[in-house]
Design an enzyme around this catalytic site. Sequence first.
Site, PDB file in Angstrom:
ATOM      1  N   LYS A 155      22.868 -27.225  16.686  1.00 11.70           N
ATOM      2  CA  LYS A 155      21.721 -27.987  16.177  1.00 11.70           C
ATOM      3  C   LYS A 155      20.991 -28.677  17.341  1.00 11.70           C
ATOM      4  O   LYS A 155      19.762 -28.692  17.393  1.00 11.70           O
ATOM      5  CB  LYS A 155      22.199 -29.019  15.143  1.00 11.70           C
ATOM      6  CG  LYS A 155      22.664 -28.366  13.836  1.00 11.70           C
ATOM      7  CD  LYS A 155      23.368 -29.326  12.895  1.00 11.70           C
ATOM      8  CE  LYS A 155      23.861 -28.590  11.651  1.00 11.70           C
ATOM      9  NZ  LYS A 155      24.612 -29.438  10.702  1.00 11.70           N
ATOM     10  N   GLN A 206      27.460 -35.278  10.464  1.00 11.12           N
ATOM     11  CA  GLN A 206      28.051 -33.971  10.219  1.00 11.12           C
ATOM     12  C   GLN A 206      29.254 -34.086   9.281  1.00 11.12           C
ATOM     13  O   GLN A 206      30.124 -34.942   9.461  1.00 11.12           O
ATOM     14  CB  GLN A 206      28.478 -33.334  11.556  1.00 11.12           C
ATOM     15  CG  GLN A 206      29.029 -31.931  11.450  1.00 11.12           C
ATOM     16  CD  GLN A 206      28.005 -30.886  11.012  1.00 11.12           C
ATOM     17  OE1 GLN A 206      26.794 -31.063  11.154  1.00 11.12           O
ATOM     18  NE2 GLN A 206      28.484 -29.782  10.467  1.00 11.12           N
ATOM     19  N   ASP A 221      19.094 -34.464   5.909  1.00 10.58           N
ATOM     20  CA  ASP A 221      19.924 -33.579   5.086  1.00 10.58           C
ATOM     21  C   ASP A 221      19.524 -33.644   3.611  1.00 10.58           C
ATOM     22  O   ASP A 221      19.892 -32.769   2.827  1.00 10.58           O
ATOM     23  CB  ASP A 221      21.401 -34.001   5.185  1.00 10.58           C
ATOM     24  CG  ASP A 221      22.172 -33.240   6.248  1.00 10.58           C
ATOM     25  OD1 ASP A 221      21.975 -32.017   6.345  1.00 10.58           O
ATOM     26  OD2 ASP A 221      22.972 -33.868   6.974  1.00 10.58           O
TER      27      ASP A 221
END
Length: 291
Positions: free
Chosen positions: A54, A98, A121
Amino acid sequence: MSATILDGKALARQIRQRLREQVAQWVQRHGVRPCLAAVLVGEDPASHVYVGKKQQACAQVGLESRLIELPQHTSPSQLLECLDELNADPGVHGILVQLPLPEQLNPDEVFERMDPRKDVDGFHPENVGRLVQGRPRFVPCTPGGIRALLDHYGISTQGRHVVVLGRSPIVGKPLANLLLARGPQGDATVTVCHSRSAHLTQLAKQADILVAAVGRPRFVGPDMVRPGAVVIDVGITRTQQGLVGDVDFPAVAQVASYITPVPGGVGPLTVAMLLQNTFQAAQALVQDGNS
Ligand code: GUN
């Protein structure tokens, strides 16, 4: 093999290229570089790989990224404090924590603490609620990637039966909501199956579009796929034979009309959507004078 491969890697490259140009123009105009802060707690090796990818992708499209690494034994209050700092930092536009987190940390509590405007997210309850209402702020990255892949290949969901295997808050639930929404990007009839579902094979076999997101290697065999169905494989498991999806690819490719490979299917698009969401967050924060 009869199925057409849905090439997520190539599409992700196109999306990143377009984004790179848009970001460059925007940075020139506003003098602000969009920044993603990635929070990585603990030692999970796969999470380290994903976060590294990422960050690399951020650099490629001209986004800044920061990595906050916290130890495995981080307490809930330490992680929440870290989020408070990132929320208050005008130089940070997107925050990613994460998953999975170590067991002492409750993801619901963590995502609720995040500024929903920086929740790239789309896991904050406000953002989940907006998605359920059909007016998303951030579309969660994996469902957004699947949507982009279907769009690119001209595969409509309108009036079609989508069967999603897996009810996770990262993939199954948000994808079901996205595809249920009114309009050309949705309008699907959605069935969500999970580990307690009876008659799983019969349900899967009714799908025009079958999405496998269960995290069990080669779980979907040709007996679960209607001839001509579109098959999207979200799973990725490291085995002794390498990375394997939830779908028995060689066997299912004989039956399906379209199929995603693993790797190179949904995964690269998930990363591309994270970049898009980060850019979108920066644009909104700057427009509202919060950056
Ligand atoms: N772990 C696996 N997928 C994801 C994702 O989409 N977002 C976050 N934050 N963690 C993940």
